[in-house]
Design a protein around this motif. Structure first.
Motif, short mmCIF file in Angstrom:
data_model
loop_
_atom_site.label_atom_id
_atom_site.label_comp_id
_atom_site.label_asym_id
_atom_site.label_seq_id
_atom_site.Cartn_x
_atom_site.Cartn_y
_atom_site.Cartn_z
N ASP A 27 21.72 31.34 76.30
CA ASP A 27 20.89 30.34 75.63
C ASP A 27 19.51 30.34 76.27
O ASP A 27 19.37 30.03 77.45
CB ASP A 27 21.52 28.95 75.75
CG ASP A 27 20.76 27.88 75.00
OD1 ASP A 27 19.68 27.48 75.46
OD2 ASP A 27 21.24 27.43 73.94
N ALA A 28 18.49 30.71 75.49
CA ALA A 28 17.13 30.84 76.05
C ALA A 28 16.59 29.51 76.54
O ALA A 28 15.91 29.44 77.57
CB ALA A 28 16.21 31.45 75.01
N GLY A 29 16.87 28.43 75.81
CA GLY A 29 16.40 27.12 76.24
C GLY A 29 17.04 26.69 77.55
O GLY A 29 16.37 26.16 78.45
N ALA A 30 18.34 26.93 77.67
CA ALA A 30 19.03 26.60 78.91
C ALA A 30 18.50 27.45 80.06
O ALA A 30 18.39 26.98 81.20
CB ALA A 30 20.53 26.82 78.74
N LEU A 31 18.16 28.72 79.77
CA LEU A 31 17.61 29.59 80.80
C LEU A 31 16.28 29.04 81.31
O LEU A 31 16.03 29.01 82.51
CB LEU A 31 17.43 31.01 80.24
CG LEU A 31 16.84 32.04 81.20
CD1 LEU A 31 17.70 32.20 82.45
CD2 LEU A 31 16.68 33.39 80.49
N TYR A 32 15.42 28.60 80.39
CA TYR A 32 14.14 28.01 80.80
C TYR A 32 14.37 26.80 81.71
O TYR A 32 13.73 26.67 82.76
CB TYR A 32 13.34 27.59 79.57
CG TYR A 32 12.01 26.95 79.90
CD1 TYR A 32 10.88 27.73 80.09
CD2 TYR A 32 11.89 25.57 80.03
CE1 TYR A 32 9.65 27.15 80.41
CE2 TYR A 32 10.67 24.98 80.34
CZ TYR A 32 9.55 25.78 80.53
OH TYR A 32 8.34 25.20 80.85
N ASP A 33 15.30 25.93 81.30
CA ASP A 33 15.57 24.73 82.10
C ASP A 33 16.09 25.10 83.49
O ASP A 33 15.72 24.48 84.49
CB ASP A 33 16.59 23.84 81.39
CG ASP A 33 16.06 23.30 80.06
OD1 ASP A 33 14.82 23.26 79.88
OD2 ASP A 33 16.89 22.92 79.20
N SER A 34 16.95 26.11 83.55
CA SER A 34 17.48 26.55 84.84
C SER A 34 16.37 27.11 85.73
O SER A 34 16.32 26.84 86.94
CB SER A 34 18.55 27.62 84.63
OG SER A 34 19.68 27.09 83.99
N ILE A 35 15.47 27.88 85.13
CA ILE A 35 14.37 28.45 85.90
C ILE A 35 13.46 27.35 86.45
O ILE A 35 13.00 27.43 87.61
CB ILE A 35 13.57 29.46 85.05
CG1 ILE A 35 14.44 30.71 84.78
CG2 ILE A 35 12.27 29.85 85.74
CD1 ILE A 35 13.84 31.66 83.77
N GLN A 36 13.22 26.32 85.65
CA GLN A 36 12.39 25.22 86.14
C GLN A 36 13.03 24.55 87.36
O GLN A 36 12.34 24.11 88.28
CB GLN A 36 12.16 24.19 85.03
CG GLN A 36 11.39 24.72 83.84
CD GLN A 36 10.09 25.41 84.24
OE1 GLN A 36 9.26 24.85 84.96
NE2 GLN A 36 9.93 26.65 83.80
N ARG A 37 14.34 24.49 87.35
CA ARG A 37 15.05 23.91 88.49
C ARG A 37 14.84 24.77 89.74
O ARG A 37 14.64 24.25 90.84
CB ARG A 37 16.53 23.82 88.14
CG ARG A 37 17.32 22.90 89.04
CD ARG A 37 18.75 22.81 88.58
NE ARG A 37 19.47 21.82 89.36
CZ ARG A 37 20.77 21.87 89.62
NH1 ARG A 37 21.49 22.86 89.14
NH2 ARG A 37 21.35 20.93 90.33
N ILE A 38 14.89 26.07 89.57
CA ILE A 38 14.65 26.97 90.70
C ILE A 38 13.21 26.83 91.20
O ILE A 38 12.95 26.79 92.41
CB ILE A 38 14.94 28.42 90.30
CG1 ILE A 38 16.40 28.59 89.90
CG2 ILE A 38 14.60 29.38 91.44
CD1 ILE A 38 16.70 29.91 89.21
N LEU A 39 12.27 26.74 90.28
CA LEU A 39 10.86 26.64 90.65
C LEU A 39 10.52 25.33 91.34
O LEU A 39 9.43 25.19 91.92
CB LEU A 39 9.97 26.84 89.42
CG LEU A 39 10.06 28.20 88.73
CD1 LEU A 39 9.08 28.29 87.57
CD2 LEU A 39 9.82 29.34 89.72
N ALA A 40 11.44 24.36 91.30
CA ALA A 40 11.23 23.10 92.01
C ALA A 40 11.56 23.21 93.50
O ALA A 40 11.31 22.28 94.26
CB ALA A 40 12.08 22.00 91.37
N LEU A 41 12.11 24.34 93.91
CA LEU A 41 12.38 24.57 95.32
C LEU A 41 11.06 24.77 96.08
O LEU A 41 10.02 25.03 95.46
CB LEU A 41 13.28 25.81 95.49
CG LEU A 41 14.71 25.67 94.96
CD1 LEU A 41 15.38 27.04 94.88
CD2 LEU A 41 15.52 24.73 95.85
N PRO A 42 11.07 24.67 97.40
CA PRO A 42 9.83 24.82 98.17
C PRO A 42 9.16 26.17 97.94
O PRO A 42 9.83 27.21 97.84
CB PRO A 42 10.30 24.67 99.61
CG PRO A 42 11.54 23.84 99.52
CD PRO A 42 12.20 24.26 98.26
N ASP A 43 7.83 26.16 97.87
CA ASP A 43 7.06 27.37 97.56
C ASP A 43 7.31 28.51 98.54
O ASP A 43 7.28 29.68 98.15
CB ASP A 43 5.56 27.06 97.56
CG ASP A 43 5.11 26.35 96.30
OD1 ASP A 43 5.96 26.14 95.40
OD2 ASP A 43 3.92 26.01 96.20
#
Length: 294
Positions: free
Chosen positions: A189-205
């Protein structure tokens, strides 16, 4: 989904192993304060034309673990891979350790159990694995604090694993110039993939991020280590604040042009069984080739 607190105070040693047949990178991750280690996304080699298994990649990992005097505690599968067969049980037989995957393996087993017309003897409860991770589950590798995050989209069972200051993204993210994983497999699911990636990008830089595959875009050398910050700013699919709608459009159009992975049929049959090869009624290892199902 909220993000659990992440302990970044430890810097595990990460050793990579590249398989050129599937462009997979496997990892040995060592606790900096003990001899404990984990193996992530191990590969079993397969010559499809000859129908022959071999263990060069797994043997390389085993030799490294032994040479370093390490104790293997975990063998992690970030998801059910469609492009290589898992070397997890082969490594476990030699070095021990527990094989773990996300709890949504049950969804994947149900989906592909039907596609491959598996009988009732094929359990669809994840019992082939030693541990099924739920979102936010914590575990340890020696003294190293680890967290499993459910990151569906590429497959329903994808998980990203955080070990100290190192994050292992599976197929959810590639290197910044490689973008993201496809989302058109059954259950994707492309939408779910985007949401998952945003969660990863919320980790420390400054958190290190390791990818499971790299294909050397533009002819560059194969690479596998980047950072969360670099993904935020430079990832060609989700960097610089790309919107969910634009990502879903891009991913859907791109996926429609992609070829089916060469090893998807053998890989799925083996990997839904935690790396064990199915057997026929005579007890011989054998694979099915369902026609017009994928």
């Amino acid at each position: 989904m909220s993000l659990p607190h992440v302990h970044m105070d430890k810097h595990p040693q990460v050793q990579s192993f590249f398989d050129p047949q599937s462009n997979t990178i496997s990892y040995v991750v060592k606790d900096p304060d003990s001899t404990a280690c984990a193996v992530i996304d191990a590969v079993m080699n397969f010559d499809y034309a000859a129908g022959r298994l071999s263990y060069d990649c797994a043997d390389e990992i085993i030799a490294y673990v032994r040479a370093q005097g390490l104790q293997l505690e975990w063998i992690i599968e970030t998801h059910v891979h469609a492009d290589h067969l898992s070397g997890a049980p082969y490594i476990q037989q030699t070095l021990g350790g527990k094989i773990g995957i996300g709890e949504h393996i049950q969804t994947v087993q149900d989906t592909f159990g039907k596609i491959f017309n598996e009988g009732t003897e094929f359990q669809r409860d994840g019992s082939q694995f030693d541990a099924l991770f739920k979102d936010g589950d914590r575990y340890t590798v020696g003294t190293l604090d680890c967290v499993a995050l459910h990151t569906p989209g590429h497959t329903p069972a994808c998980m990203v694993h955080i070990l100290g200051d190192a994050t292992f993204a599976g197929d959810t993210l590639f290197m910044p110039d490689g973008g993201s994983a496809r989302a058109d497999f059954p259950g994707g699911d492309a939408g779910a993939l985007y949401d998952s990636i945003q969660r990863i990008l919320a980790l420390p830089d400054d958190m290190r991020l390791f990818v499971c595959h790299d294909y050397g875009p533009g002819g560059r050398s194969i690479a596998w280590e980047t950072t969360i910050g670099a993904q935020k700013t430079a990832n060609i699919h989700v960097g610089d604040g790309a919107s969910r709608d634009s990502f879903v459009k891009m991913r859907t159009e791109r996926d429609a042009q992609l070829a089916v992975p060469k090893l998807i049929i053998p890989s799925l049959q083996v990997n839904i069984r935690a790396g064990e090869v199915p057997r026929d009624s005579d007890g011989n290892m054998a694979l099915k080739v369902p026609l017009n199902k994928l």
